[in-house]
Design an enzyme around this catalytic site. Structure first.
Site, mmCIF file in Angstrom:
data_model
loop_
_atom_site.group_PDB
_atom_site.id
_atom_site.type_symbol
_atom_site.label_atom_id
_atom_site.label_comp_id
_atom_site.label_asym_id
_atom_site.label_seq_id
_atom_site.Cartn_x
_atom_site.Cartn_y
_atom_site.Cartn_z
ATOM 1 N N SER A 50 -24.580 -21.564 8.562
ATOM 2 C CA SER A 50 -25.443 -21.034 9.032
ATOM 3 C C SER A 50 -27.462 -21.742 9.686
ATOM 4 O O SER A 50 -28.233 -21.521 10.510
ATOM 5 C CB SER A 50 -27.113 -20.354 7.839
ATOM 6 O OG SER A 50 -26.648 -21.345 6.969
ATOM 7 N N HIS A 51 -27.073 -23.009 9.080
ATOM 8 C CA HIS A 51 -28.081 -23.663 10.668
ATOM 9 C C HIS A 51 -26.964 -24.543 11.773
ATOM 10 O O HIS A 51 -27.415 -25.238 12.373
ATOM 11 C CB HIS A 51 -28.355 -25.068 9.066
ATOM 12 C CG HIS A 51 -29.204 -24.935 8.974
ATOM 13 N ND1 HIS A 51 -29.195 -24.428 7.411
ATOM 14 C CD2 HIS A 51 -30.774 -24.630 8.482
ATOM 15 C CE1 HIS A 51 -29.694 -23.735 6.361
ATOM 16 N NE2 HIS A 51 -31.609 -23.910 7.358
ATOM 17 N N PHE A 124 -36.573 -26.666 12.692
ATOM 18 C CA PHE A 124 -35.007 -25.043 12.115
ATOM 19 C C PHE A 124 -33.739 -25.373 11.355
ATOM 20 O O PHE A 124 -32.844 -24.253 11.675
ATOM 21 C CB PHE A 124 -35.077 -24.409 13.660
ATOM 22 C CG PHE A 124 -34.752 -23.079 13.515
ATOM 23 C CD1 PHE A 124 -35.871 -22.106 12.823
ATOM 24 C CD2 PHE A 124 -33.353 -22.476 14.493
ATOM 25 C CE1 PHE A 124 -35.299 -21.258 12.684
ATOM 26 C CE2 PHE A 124 -33.449 -21.496 15.114
ATOM 27 C CZ PHE A 124 -34.313 -20.595 14.067
ATOM 28 N N SER A 125 -33.544 -26.319 10.621
ATOM 29 C CA SER A 125 -32.404 -26.767 10.292
ATOM 30 C C SER A 125 -32.012 -27.344 9.738
ATOM 31 O O SER A 125 -33.072 -26.886 8.178
ATOM 32 C CB SER A 125 -31.771 -28.039 11.393
ATOM 33 O OG SER A 125 -30.506 -28.392 11.374
ATOM 34 N N THR A 163 -39.119 -20.871 2.947
ATOM 35 C CA THR A 163 -37.318 -20.484 1.725
ATOM 36 C C THR A 163 -37.415 -22.220 1.380
ATOM 37 O O THR A 163 -37.270 -22.853 0.373
ATOM 38 C CB THR A 163 -35.952 -20.857 2.557
ATOM 39 O OG1 THR A 163 -36.257 -21.416 3.581
ATOM 40 C CG2 THR A 163 -36.233 -18.744 2.995
ATOM 41 N N ASP A 181 -28.826 -30.030 -0.782
ATOM 42 C CA ASP A 181 -30.058 -29.209 -0.021
ATOM 43 C C ASP A 181 -29.852 -28.461 -0.026
ATOM 44 O O ASP A 181 -29.215 -27.913 0.035
ATOM 45 C CB ASP A 181 -29.468 -29.611 1.288
ATOM 46 C CG ASP A 181 -30.129 -29.381 2.493
ATOM 47 O OD1 ASP A 181 -30.937 -28.627 2.379
ATOM 48 O OD2 ASP A 181 -29.881 -29.406 3.631
ATOM 49 N N GLU A 191 -28.859 -17.933 6.122
ATOM 50 C CA GLU A 191 -27.432 -17.354 4.810
ATOM 51 C C GLU A 191 -28.135 -15.608 4.973
ATOM 52 O O GLU A 191 -27.325 -14.367 4.908
ATOM 53 C CB GLU A 191 -27.492 -17.085 3.674
ATOM 54 C CG GLU A 191 -27.135 -18.720 3.358
ATOM 55 C CD GLU A 191 -25.381 -18.777 3.446
ATOM 56 O OE1 GLU A 191 -24.600 -17.937 3.333
ATOM 57 O OE2 GLU A 191 -25.381 -19.715 4.306
#
Lengths: 345, 345
Positions: A50-51, A124-125, A163, A181, A191
């Site tokens: 997802s990253h 963004f990661s 989030t 994490d 996700e």
């Protein structure tokens, strides 16, 4: 169609190079492209998909619209022997952190602690790439990032938090570091987007729709809805702590202050990041990593099957032997982005 | 019986003085008795009754058996301009923290940050009294404490963690500080003990019995059973972080290393505490407390009715006007402990 869905394997270095070309061809400086490519390829390699490359369109949309500055040069200020402030100047958080690497090392060497407060940054990661390297050098690191408001506080009906993930890493004697994490939302946003792509319903309790009603539809959650915080009011308080640390303490934006304006399609959050690095052995506490090993042994004896981060290490090992699994169609798509700067939002 | 259950009100200062006498009569030095009495009376005043006078028998049992040293003088070492290590020498954590007060102030004034790692300490109270005073001075404080192993890791069957609370406090412009104090177990241990005293069942999911099976019986949870971590695997990772920070990083004991041996009836955990104090305005980030106020406004608008700590402030205000509500029988009992050193475990 069958050919397109074929899974192939690509070497880490090859994916990293391809991603670097994509970033450079889409308005990112060479040094920042190096950092983002290694980061994104590392996520794909470690199964944190997802990253991984899944995020490339989001990166490019933010770059294309000018929402983020791929050429930003962060301004690093050591405001005390232990305290570093960074103005990322609307660039990527990872590049800002890299720009402060020497100052962080100096602070930890001199005082046993570095507090790094980054503002005006886009993260963004995943967060584990920011902390794992410190643990590999025997240090303890913990970091907080806020983001786009898409999480409702416990008992509330409107999104306030991002989030707001927390990550921390510590060395373990004789083993890879322990690396946690995790988002403070029930589920990470990436996700949810993977669920939406697959039209897969979310587990009950994950989020709410636009009206604030519970929803298991990932599209409803993404389009005007929001996620819940994990763990009821206690998780909500952890999300609050992250918002305070990463947003307010850094001098950055709060999650609800993101306003994309004319930057249609931009996805990266303009927010802040707090990182704390501690030398656990400073001051005579030798043997920290052995103590962590003892604790991990006890957790396994108590029946906890997987320690945090274990799955990533398994994926990493597999990738080092077999290459990183990737769909052929995804690779071809990435190649078009690198060769032709052909991304259309 | 009716007379005995009568609720009366006592002034904070009167309760504080009574508790100080009890501590002194039971083996606590005058300076530490001052600190513990103010702390315990403050918990009772603020409605945190699971950490109020309810805890006195536990304190006294630990003192009587020699498990904790009421006369300990903490050894404070500034191991860097920002990093303070404390050996509490088997005394109470609050006294150790007080002994380091000047060093903490100096570190924050010089570097904007203080990391305080306390080992060989007993923390038997709430955590908010440790952080709220910093927030009243415009500082952000966060602290972690480990304890007695009575919490199972997610997916496990044997206790490894203490209830491992986290507390943090920040200033809010124009209001009392925002103060969060929460166990990483589903329920704080003191709450379970209050349920046991009242023979009140626990909510489902709170804990397990001796065999590791889910139980809502507080007696089963307390006697050989254990609590669950809050929020599933994510909460379990937060408990792990606390264990690492408070137990391992400080050089203290891990929660599962507590062994009361011959100290029958002792209740205070021998563990560690990590405290981090940050000056949020260091380095040009002025206006932190106004940013926190903005965030709090948004949380209320989003529908979160109560911000963390609000109930404590309400109780505190009531107590300042009416006195602290207390059962007459409890007051009489406390008086016997103060006058006659009459406690029998």
């Amino acid at each position: 169609m069958t050919a397109e869905r074929t899974e192939i394997h690509i070497a880490f270095e090859a994916l990293e190079l391809l991603l670097k070309e994509i970033f450079i061809h889409n308005g990112v400086s060479c040094s920042t492209a190096d950092i983002l490519a290694a980061n994104c390829a590392g996520c794909e390699r470690d199964g944190a998909i997802s990253h991984g490359i899944f995020r490339i369109p989001g990166y490019l949309a933010s770059l294309k619209t000018g929402w983020v500055d791929g050429h930003a040069v962060a301004e690093v200020s050591s405001v005390s022997p232990s305290f570093i402030r960074i103005d990322a100047r609307n660039g990527f958080a990872q590049a800002a952190l890299a720009a402060a690497a020497k100052d962080i090392d100096t602070a930890v060497a001199r005082t046993g602690i570095a507090v790094v407060a980054t503002r005006n940054s886009h993260h963004f990661s995943a967060l584990w790439p920011d902390v794992e390297p410190f643990a590999r050098r025997g240090l303890l690191a913990i970091t907080f990032v806020n983001g786009l408001a898409n999480v409702v506080p416990h008992g509330g009906h409107t999104p306030v938090y991002g989030t707001n993930p927390v990550a921390f890493a510590t060395p373990i004697a004789g083993a890879d570091p322990l690396v946690v994490d995790q988002a403070t939302s029930v589920m990470a946003n990436g996700e949810v987007r993977l669920h939406a792509l697959a039209n897969r319903p979310l587990p009950p309790g994950t989020g709410v729709d636009r009206a604030g009603n519970p929803s298991t539809d990932p599209h409803q959650v993404l389009e005007g809805g929001a996620l819940n915080t994990f763990g009821g009011y206690k998780g909500s308080s952890i999300a609050l702590m992250v918002e305070l640390m990463a947003g307010a303490l850094t001098g950055g934006q709060l999650s609800f202050e993101n306003d994309f304006g004319d930057c249609i399609g931009a996805q990266t959050p303009k927010a802040g990041q707090l990182l704390i690095v501690i030398d656990p052995d400073r001051g005579g506490n030798f043997g920290f990593s052995r103590r962590v090993a003892l604790l991990c042994d006890r957790l396994r004896e108590a029946g906890q099957e997987r320690l945090p981060g274990k799955r990533r290490y398994e994926s990493r090992l597999n990738a080092s032997q077999l290459g990183i699994p990737i769909l052929e169609e995804d690779l071809r798509y990435l190649e078009t982005l690198a060769d032709h700067n052909a991304f259309v939002s």
